[in-house]
Design a protein around this motif. Structure first.
Motif, short mmCIF file in Angstrom:
data_model
loop_
_atom_site.label_atom_id
_atom_site.label_comp_id
_atom_site.label_asym_id
_atom_site.label_seq_id
_atom_site.Cartn_x
_atom_site.Cartn_y
_atom_site.Cartn_z
N LEU A 134 0.82 -1.21 0.00
CA LEU A 134 0.00 0.00 0.00
C LEU A 134 0.86 1.26 0.00
O LEU A 134 0.51 2.27 -0.63
N PHE A 135 2.00 1.20 0.69
CA PHE A 135 2.94 2.33 0.66
C PHE A 135 3.51 2.50 -0.74
O PHE A 135 3.59 3.61 -1.27
N ASP A 136 3.89 1.38 -1.36
CA ASP A 136 4.48 1.44 -2.70
C ASP A 136 3.50 2.00 -3.72
O ASP A 136 3.90 2.67 -4.68
N LEU A 137 2.21 1.76 -3.51
CA LEU A 137 1.21 2.31 -4.42
C LEU A 137 1.10 3.82 -4.27
O LEU A 137 0.57 4.51 -5.15
N GLY A 138 1.58 4.36 -3.15
CA GLY A 138 1.55 5.79 -2.92
C GLY A 138 2.79 6.53 -3.36
O GLY A 138 2.89 7.74 -3.18
N ARG A 139 3.75 5.82 -3.95
CA ARG A 139 4.96 6.46 -4.45
C ARG A 139 4.69 7.17 -5.78
O ARG A 139 3.73 6.86 -6.50
N GLY A 140 5.58 8.09 -6.12
CA GLY A 140 5.47 8.76 -7.41
C GLY A 140 5.57 7.82 -8.58
O GLY A 140 5.03 8.09 -9.66
N ASP A 141 6.25 6.69 -8.39
CA ASP A 141 6.41 5.72 -9.47
C ASP A 141 5.09 5.11 -9.89
O ASP A 141 4.98 4.54 -10.99
N ALA A 142 4.06 5.16 -9.02
CA ALA A 142 2.80 4.46 -9.28
C ALA A 142 1.62 5.41 -9.44
O ALA A 142 0.47 4.99 -9.28
N VAL A 143 1.87 6.68 -9.75
CA VAL A 143 0.73 7.58 -9.96
C VAL A 143 -0.04 7.13 -11.20
O VAL A 143 0.51 6.54 -12.13
N ILE A 144 -1.33 7.41 -11.20
CA ILE A 144 -2.20 6.93 -12.27
C ILE A 144 -2.17 7.91 -13.45
O ILE A 144 -2.34 9.13 -13.28
N VAL A 145 -1.96 7.35 -14.62
CA VAL A 145 -1.91 8.14 -15.85
C VAL A 145 -2.94 7.59 -16.83
O VAL A 145 -3.41 6.46 -16.69
N ALA A 146 -3.28 8.41 -17.83
CA ALA A 146 -4.28 8.02 -18.81
C ALA A 146 -3.61 7.61 -20.12
O ALA A 146 -2.59 8.19 -20.51
N PRO A 147 -4.17 6.63 -20.83
CA PRO A 147 -3.57 6.20 -22.10
C PRO A 147 -3.53 7.32 -23.13
O PRO A 147 -2.63 7.36 -23.98
N GLU A 148 -4.49 8.26 -23.05
CA GLU A 148 -4.54 9.34 -24.05
C GLU A 148 -3.39 10.33 -23.90
O GLU A 148 -3.01 10.99 -24.88
N SER A 149 -2.86 10.47 -22.69
CA SER A 149 -1.86 11.52 -22.44
C SER A 149 -0.53 11.00 -21.92
O SER A 149 0.43 11.78 -21.80
N ALA A 150 -0.42 9.72 -21.60
CA ALA A 150 0.78 9.19 -20.94
C ALA A 150 2.06 9.47 -21.72
O ALA A 150 3.10 9.78 -21.12
N ASP A 151 2.02 9.38 -23.03
CA ASP A 151 3.24 9.54 -23.83
C ASP A 151 3.79 10.96 -23.78
O ASP A 151 4.97 11.17 -24.11
N ASN A 152 2.95 11.92 -23.42
CA ASN A 152 3.40 13.32 -23.40
C ASN A 152 3.66 13.85 -21.99
O ASN A 152 3.98 15.03 -21.83
N ASN A 153 3.52 12.98 -20.98
CA ASN A 153 3.64 13.46 -19.59
C ASN A 153 5.03 13.97 -19.25
O ASN A 153 5.18 14.74 -18.30
N ALA A 154 6.04 13.54 -19.97
CA ALA A 154 7.40 13.99 -19.67
C ALA A 154 7.52 15.50 -19.82
O ALA A 154 8.27 16.15 -19.08
N ASN A 155 6.78 16.07 -20.76
CA ASN A 155 6.90 17.50 -21.04
C ASN A 155 5.62 18.27 -20.72
O ASN A 155 5.69 19.46 -20.38
N GLU A 156 4.47 17.63 -20.84
CA GLU A 156 3.20 18.27 -20.56
C GLU A 156 2.37 17.33 -19.70
O GLU A 156 1.45 16.66 -20.20
#
Length: 492
Positions: free
Chosen positions: A154-176
């Motif tokens: 449950l702690f690991d799910l709260g890390r930044g590594d596991a934030v929820i992203v959307a398939p429509e925008s995931a590829d652009n999250n590095a910059n936007e």
């Protein structure tokens, strides 16, 4: 005309006439030492990413609070099966991503399949590899099934590594970046700043702040000037060498707390002569830890003897494993075949504690015959040379992720530590949920790392924030990487 001159002129002009009361300030300008290389925490290891976006732009199923405890996030509730292998999460209703698209269980499924996919660039994929399947029960219910128990799941799910992203925008999250958090990304002026604004349709409690600007200021002197001039309203981790400027000044609040940052003399264990235990033991004896703490953190650091935070309930004090003893260091070097010492490089990122520590360690090592060439590098170069390509002898860095001792079980990690016995211990620790057993295993893990002198254990990095005294709600401690904005507010 300089900003402060304009401000002084305007203040003088306003003092001569009556003006209506103004609304309480709701924006904030924060100085941070490092610019993030990207803005997607699921695709990079740098703490600078989480400082800007963790719990601000992006959210996970759970979140970690300022006490290090797990709280509900995008999952408002969950149940765990009796065997500890199946987690069923109930998701929050009415959640949208910042582009207006809706959040549901399919986004959770996409996120974890992306983390575990063959093309994953997640910095800590190993935390989530035991996830055997992700099943959408209905739009607001998702089931995660594990192949084995994970004590910290449950702690690991709260890390930044596991934030929820959307398939429509995931590829652009590095910059936007587009997340579900209380703040939406506005712009990134590279080399200068990142701007976030309050997301009005946010599903949770609205933050008090309407706008947050992160300004990149690497130099402590420049940060000091910016604070005194009012160009920034605060910083979460100010250089300890200049804290005296603000202590006792009623215009500022100085917050001194702890972090998860184990500061180490990281060592390339796969490279000669550092693949020799006697050499690493010699370096450990050459280190005068207290002198480093006084010189690099002005006494604010806490000594450590292994890769574990002193405030962790599983911590054991191992600072006496290899006490400062230059004579013992020289003897071990001679036994290893280096009676006259050797030369090596020390690559230093642009962090005050690293570069100050480097100078002190170079002097201490010279006393036993080890000559260090100090090489200053920018952080992007450090990530490429040291972290990614393992092109280094020694470096100094703080590992700020909580409970990250499992990195040492990965022989491909940049330390290059490859010990099957240690790897088996970590597997056992990760699969144990009984607290007493976890503590015994955690102590054994710490002792093995200390004995093997895998790295030079220096100090636990303090968090020393300096803020405008009219601000409240900042976290004094840093139990997880990030600078969480949700509780920060102006008091007048």
């Amino acid at each position: 005309m300089h900003a402060w001159v304009k401000a002084s002129w305007l203040a003088a002009a306003l003092a001569t006439c009556a003006v209506p009361a103004v609304a309480q300030q709701t924006d904030i300008r924060i100085g941070v030492a490092l610019e993030p290389p990207i803005l997607d925490p699921t695709a990079g290891a740098a703490e600078a990413i989480d400082i800007v976006v963790y719990q601000n732009v992006f959210e996970g199923l759970t979140r970690v609070d300022q006490n290090g405890a797990v709280q509900p996030g995008l999952a408002t509730d969950w149940t765990i099966s009796e065997d500890g292998l199946t987690y069923t999460f109930t998701l929050a209703e009415g959640v949208t991503f910042h582009d207006g698209s809706s959040f549901d269980a399919e986004d959770v499924k996409f996120t974890f399949e992306r983390i575990l996919g063959p093309d994953s660039v997640n910095a800590h994929k190993e935390f989530y590899e035991p996830i055997e399947s992700v099943t959408v029960i209905d739009p607001l219910t998702v089931e995660l099934k594990l192949s084995r128990q994970i004590g910290n799941f449950l702690f690991d799910l709260g890390r930044g590594d596991a934030v929820i992203v959307a398939p429509e925008s995931a590829d652009n999250n590095a910059n936007e970046p587009i997340g579900t958090g209380p703040f939406a990304f506005v712009q990134w002026d590279r080399g200068s700043r990142v701007i976030l604004e309050r997301y009005q349709p946010y599903w949770g409690e609205a933050p008090a702040l309407s706008r947050a600007t992160y300004l990149f200021i690497a130099d402590t002197g420049a940060m000091t000037s910016a604070l005194l001039a009012g160009d920034i309203d605060g910083t979460n981790n100010f250089g300890q060498e200049a804290l005296a400027v603000f202590e006792g000044n009623p215009q500022f609040t100085v917050l001194v707390g702890s972090t998860e940052g184990e500061t180490i003399l990281a060592t390339n264990n796969q490279k000669a002569p550092f693949n020799d235990l006697k050499v690493r033991q010699a370096m450990a004896h050459a280190l005068d830890r207290q002198a480093i703490i006084e010189g690099a953190t002005y006494g604010y650091g806490t000594p450590i003897g292994s890769h574990f935070a002193p405030h962790n309930p599983y911590y054991v004090d191992l600072t006496g494993t290899y006490p400062h003893d230059p004579e013992a260091a020289r003897a071990l070097l001679a036994e290893a075949g280096y009676p006259d010492g050797f030369s090596a490089t020390l690559k230093l990122p642009p962090l005050a504690y690293a570069r100050l520590s480097g100078q002190i360690i170079a002097s201490q090592f010279a006393e036993v015959g080890i000559q260090l060439e100090l090489i200053n590098v920018e952080f992007a170069q450090w990530l490429e040379d040291v972290y990614s390509n393992k092109d280094y002898d020694l470096t100094i860095i703080s590992h700020v992720e909580p409970f990250d001792v499992g990195n040492y079980a990965n022989p491909d990690y940049y330390f290059g530590y490859d010990n099957p016995e240690f790897q088996a211990l970590i597997d056992e620790l990760n699969g144990t949920t009984d607290d007493a057993q976890r503590r015994e295993l955690a102590v054994e893990v710490q002792e093995m790392l200390a004995r093997d002198a895998v790295n030079g254990w220096l100090f636990q990095l303090p968090q020393t924030g300096v803020w405008n005294s009219k601000l409240a709600g900042m976290w004094p401690n840093s139990p997880i990487e990030g600078l969480v904005l949700r509780d920060i507010h102006w008091t007048e």
